[in-house]
Scaffold this motif. Structure first.
Motif, PDB file in Angstrom:
ATOM      1  N   GLY A 133     -13.197  89.959  44.545  1.00 57.72           N
ATOM      2  CA  GLY A 133     -11.999  89.135  44.701  1.00 57.72           C
ATOM      3  C   GLY A 133     -11.691  88.304  43.456  1.00 57.72           C
ATOM      4  N   LEU A 134     -12.671  88.172  42.600  1.00 53.06           N
ATOM      5  CA  LEU A 134     -12.463  87.364  41.400  1.00 53.06           C
ATOM      6  C   LEU A 134     -11.982  88.240  40.238  1.00 53.06           C
ATOM      7  N   TRP A 135     -11.259  87.645  39.318  1.00 53.49           N
ATOM      8  CA  TRP A 135     -10.754  88.357  38.149  1.00 53.49           C
ATOM      9  C   TRP A 135     -10.947  87.446  36.948  1.00 53.49           C
ATOM     10  N   ARG A 136     -11.683  87.939  35.962  1.00 56.49           N
ATOM     11  CA  ARG A 136     -11.971  87.130  34.755  1.00 56.49           C
ATOM     12  C   ARG A 136     -12.393  85.712  35.124  1.00 56.49           C
ATOM     13  N   ASN A 137     -13.179  85.619  36.176  1.00 54.34           N
ATOM     14  CA  ASN A 137     -13.709  84.318  36.625  1.00 54.34           C
ATOM     15  C   ASN A 137     -12.658  83.326  37.124  1.00 54.34           C
ATOM     16  N   PHE A 138     -11.436  83.809  37.370  1.00 53.65           N
ATOM     17  CA  PHE A 138     -10.438  82.948  38.006  1.00 53.65           C
ATOM     18  C   PHE A 138     -10.552  83.115  39.513  1.00 53.65           C
ATOM     19  N   ARG A 139     -10.370  82.048  40.243  1.00 59.76           N
ATOM     20  CA  ARG A 139     -10.215  82.168  41.689  1.00 59.76           C
ATOM     21  C   ARG A 139      -8.742  82.405  41.972  1.00 59.76           C
ATOM     22  N   PRO A 140      -8.429  83.254  42.991  1.00 57.84           N
ATOM     23  CA  PRO A 140      -7.021  83.500  43.303  1.00 57.84           C
ATOM     24  C   PRO A 140      -6.239  82.202  43.499  1.00 57.84           C
ATOM     25  N   GLU A 141      -6.886  81.200  44.062  1.00 48.89           N
ATOM     26  CA  GLU A 141      -6.196  79.924  44.313  1.00 48.89           C
ATOM     27  C   GLU A 141      -5.755  79.249  43.006  1.00 48.89           C
ATOM     28  N   GLU A 142      -6.375  79.662  41.868  1.00 45.08           N
ATOM     29  CA  GLU A 142      -5.982  79.077  40.576  1.00 45.08           C
ATOM     30  C   GLU A 142      -4.830  79.846  39.943  1.00 45.08           C
ATOM     31  N   LEU A 143      -4.621  81.087  40.398  1.00 46.25           N
ATOM     32  CA  LEU A 143      -3.604  81.938  39.769  1.00 46.25           C
ATOM     33  C   LEU A 143      -2.345  82.072  40.618  1.00 46.25           C
ATOM     34  N   ALA A 144      -2.536  82.107  41.928  1.00 43.14           N
ATOM     35  CA  ALA A 144      -1.401  82.327  42.828  1.00 43.14           C
ATOM     36  C   ALA A 144      -0.764  80.998  43.195  1.00 43.14           C
ATOM     37  N   THR A 145      -0.288  80.296  42.168  1.00 41.85           N
ATOM     38  CA  THR A 145       0.375  79.005  42.417  1.00 41.85           C
ATOM     39  C   THR A 145       1.585  78.878  41.489  1.00 41.85           C
ATOM     40  N   PRO A 146       2.603  78.118  41.911  1.00 41.75           N
ATOM     41  CA  PRO A 146       3.745  77.887  41.021  1.00 41.75           C
ATOM     42  C   PRO A 146       3.324  77.127  39.758  1.00 41.75           C
ATOM     43  N   GLU A 147       2.311  76.261  39.890  1.00 40.45           N
ATOM     44  CA  GLU A 147       1.864  75.479  38.727  1.00 40.45           C
ATOM     45  C   GLU A 147       1.248  76.403  37.673  1.00 40.45           C
ATOM     46  N   ALA A 148       0.434  77.374  38.134  1.00 40.42           N
ATOM     47  CA  ALA A 148      -0.190  78.321  37.200  1.00 40.42           C
ATOM     48  C   ALA A 148       0.890  79.123  36.482  1.00 40.42           C
ATOM     49  N   PHE A 149       1.928  79.527  37.221  1.00 36.98           N
ATOM     50  CA  PHE A 149       3.000  80.320  36.609  1.00 36.98           C
ATOM     51  C   PHE A 149       3.776  79.488  35.591  1.00 36.98           C
ATOM     52  N   ALA A 150       4.012  78.226  35.909  1.00 37.94           N
ATOM     53  CA  ALA A 150       4.744  77.361  34.980  1.00 37.94           C
ATOM     54  C   ALA A 150       3.921  77.129  33.708  1.00 37.94           C
ATOM     55  N   ARG A 151       2.593  77.027  33.895  1.00 42.69           N
ATOM     56  CA  ARG A 151       1.706  76.719  32.767  1.00 42.69           C
ATOM     57  C   ARG A 151       1.431  77.950  31.911  1.00 42.69           C
ATOM     58  N   ASP A 152       1.179  79.080  32.599  1.00 40.46           N
ATOM     59  CA  ASP A 152       0.712  80.271  31.875  1.00 40.46           C
ATOM     60  C   ASP A 152       1.203  81.543  32.578  1.00 40.46           C
ATOM     61  N   PRO A 153       2.517  81.823  32.474  1.00 37.62           N
ATOM     62  CA  PRO A 153       3.069  82.962  33.214  1.00 37.62           C
ATOM     63  C   PRO A 153       2.462  84.292  32.772  1.00 37.62           C
ATOM     64  N   ARG A 154       2.050  84.370  31.514  1.00 35.58           N
ATOM     65  CA  ARG A 154       1.483  85.629  31.013  1.00 35.58           C
ATOM     66  C   ARG A 154       0.188  85.984  31.771  1.00 35.58           C
ATOM     67  N   THR A 155      -0.710  84.998  31.901  1.00 37.51           N
ATOM     68  CA  THR A 155      -1.982  85.257  32.597  1.00 37.51           C
ATOM     69  C   THR A 155      -1.734  85.598  34.067  1.00 37.51           C
ATOM     70  N   VAL A 156      -0.796  84.889  34.691  1.00 37.18           N
ATOM     71  CA  VAL A 156      -0.494  85.180  36.098  1.00 37.18           C
ATOM     72  C   VAL A 156       0.031  86.606  36.226  1.00 37.18           C
ATOM     73  N   TRP A 157       0.941  86.995  35.339  1.00 34.01           N
ATOM     74  CA  TRP A 157       1.443  88.376  35.380  1.00 34.01           C
ATOM     75  C   TRP A 157       0.330  89.384  35.107  1.00 34.01           C
ATOM     76  N   GLU A 158      -0.556  89.089  34.165  1.00 30.78           N
ATOM     77  CA  GLU A 158      -1.657  90.026  33.871  1.00 30.78           C
ATOM     78  C   GLU A 158      -2.500  90.252  35.126  1.00 30.78           C
ATOM     79  N   TRP A 159      -2.719  89.179  35.880  1.00 31.84           N
ATOM     80  CA  TRP A 159      -3.505  89.308  37.109  1.00 31.84           C
ATOM     81  C   TRP A 159      -2.770  90.185  38.121  1.00 31.84           C
ATOM     82  N   TYR A 160      -1.449  89.963  38.285  1.00 30.38           N
ATOM     83  CA  TYR A 160      -0.691  90.772  39.242  1.00 30.38           C
ATOM     84  C   TYR A 160      -0.613  92.227  38.799  1.00 30.38           C
ATOM     85  N   LEU A 161      -0.508  92.465  37.478  1.00 32.14           N
ATOM     86  CA  LEU A 161      -0.458  93.863  37.019  1.00 32.14           C
ATOM     87  C   LEU A 161      -1.814  94.540  37.228  1.00 32.14           C
ATOM     88  N   TRP A 162      -2.882  93.773  37.068  1.00 30.80           N
ATOM     89  CA  TRP A 162      -4.224  94.304  37.368  1.00 30.80           C
ATOM     90  C   TRP A 162      -4.312  94.674  38.845  1.00 30.80           C
TER      91      TRP A 162
END
Ligand code: NAD
Ligand code: ZN
Length: 255
Positions: free
Chosen positions: A42-71
């Motif tokens: 369930g983990l990806w590059r040591n991120f917890r989903p709760e750290e990536l699947a948030t509007p704040e994460a997208f505002a801060r780092d949309p590239r990383t959030v998209w990379e996770w969704y594309l993965w």
């Protein structure tokens, strides 16, 4: 393991139910090879989903959030629906008064043949503009630039999924609540029942059967907790015809 006695009791409840709803979570796709959030993988590059699947994460780092969704898209594109998804699709074909409610965003229920699906948390294969409301379906697994720009206004596109802290789509939620209120029986399949408000549907059910190899906060409160994988238990359950009406029994204590 599910005993024959429990299976028989579950079949009786199902056969007696005039209307049925099913609520599925990540566990229904686990046997297809899609990792659950809380299980291994369930983990990806040591991120917890709760750290990536948030509007704040997208505002801060949309590239990383998209990379996770594309993965995740890549993982899911390589999988197939399993016998659990197919049993639910077959049930829809045979029974008019059946509503499938899912927390999953993977599209495997669609690929198994389910047609009426209330997607509480959106769809990984759907994208929408964070600026203008433009929407599209897309099976792309890579983009020349991340985040991909909206073709209408140039603002960043985002996956059309519900992130932690965001409200559920209002109409979909209202339909899900109505379906659960009207259902004689709710099947709760492969959800840890920790994500609200979706888990609240279990509390609203008149009578529920849980299918999960592990126990959850609801296992002791449902009429039957069938401790096994969805791909085995659902095909064993969702066969057979109608029976005379019985009432929801109190929970059967697990051995
Ligand atoms: N496939 C997907 O679309 C996907 C994947 C991961 C997370 N999510 C989303 O993240 C949130 C997490 O909540 P959740 O409760 O759905 O998932 P979760 O990851 O919190 O829990 C998964 C549950 O599935 C159970 N499970 C594992 N293997 C199973 C099997 N073979 N058969 C039946 N059950 C099995 C586990 O015991 C656990 O209770 C939800 O919104 C969920 O849909 C979706
Ligand atoms: Zn736009």
């Amino acid at each position: 393991m599910v005993s024959e006695r429990e299976l028989a009791a579950a079949r009786r409840l199902l056969a007696a139910a005039g209307s049925l709803a099913a609520l599925t979570g990540a566990g229904v796709s686990a046997e297809s090879g899609v990792p659950t959030f809380r299980g291994p993988g369930g983990l990806w590059r040591n991120f917890r989903p709760e750290e990536l699947a948030t509007p704040e994460a997208f505002a801060r780092d949309p590239r990383t959030v998209w990379e996770w969704y594309l993965w995740r898209r890549g993982l899911i594109a390589a999988t197939e629906p399993n016998a659990g998804h197919r049993a639910l699709a077959a049930w829809e074909q045979q029974h008019e008064r059946f509503t499938l409610i899912t927390q999953n965003v993977d599209g495997l229920h669609d690929r198994a043949g389910s047609r009426r699906i209330l997607k509480l948390h959106g769809d990984l294969w759907q994208e929408r503009c964070s600026g203008c409301g433009y929407q599209r379906r897309n099976r792309a697994l890579a983009y020349p630039a991340l985040p991909p720009p909206c073709p209408d206004c140039g603002a960043p596109l985002r996956p059309s999924v519900v992130w932690f802290g965001e409200p559920l789509p209002r109409m979909v939620w209202a339909e899900a609540e109505r379906a659960v209120a009207q259902a004689d029986l709710l099947l709760v399949v492969g959800t840890a029942a920790q994500v609200y408000p979706a888990a609240g549907l279990v509390e609203q059910a008149r009578c529920a059967i849980e299918v999960n190899p592990a126990s959850t906060p609801f296992s002791s409160r449902v009429a039957l907790a069938l401790t096994g994988p969805a791909g085995e238990v659902l095909p064993a359950l969702l066969t057979g015809g109608r029976d005379k009406i019985t009432t929801c029994p109190p929970p059967i204590p697990t051995a």
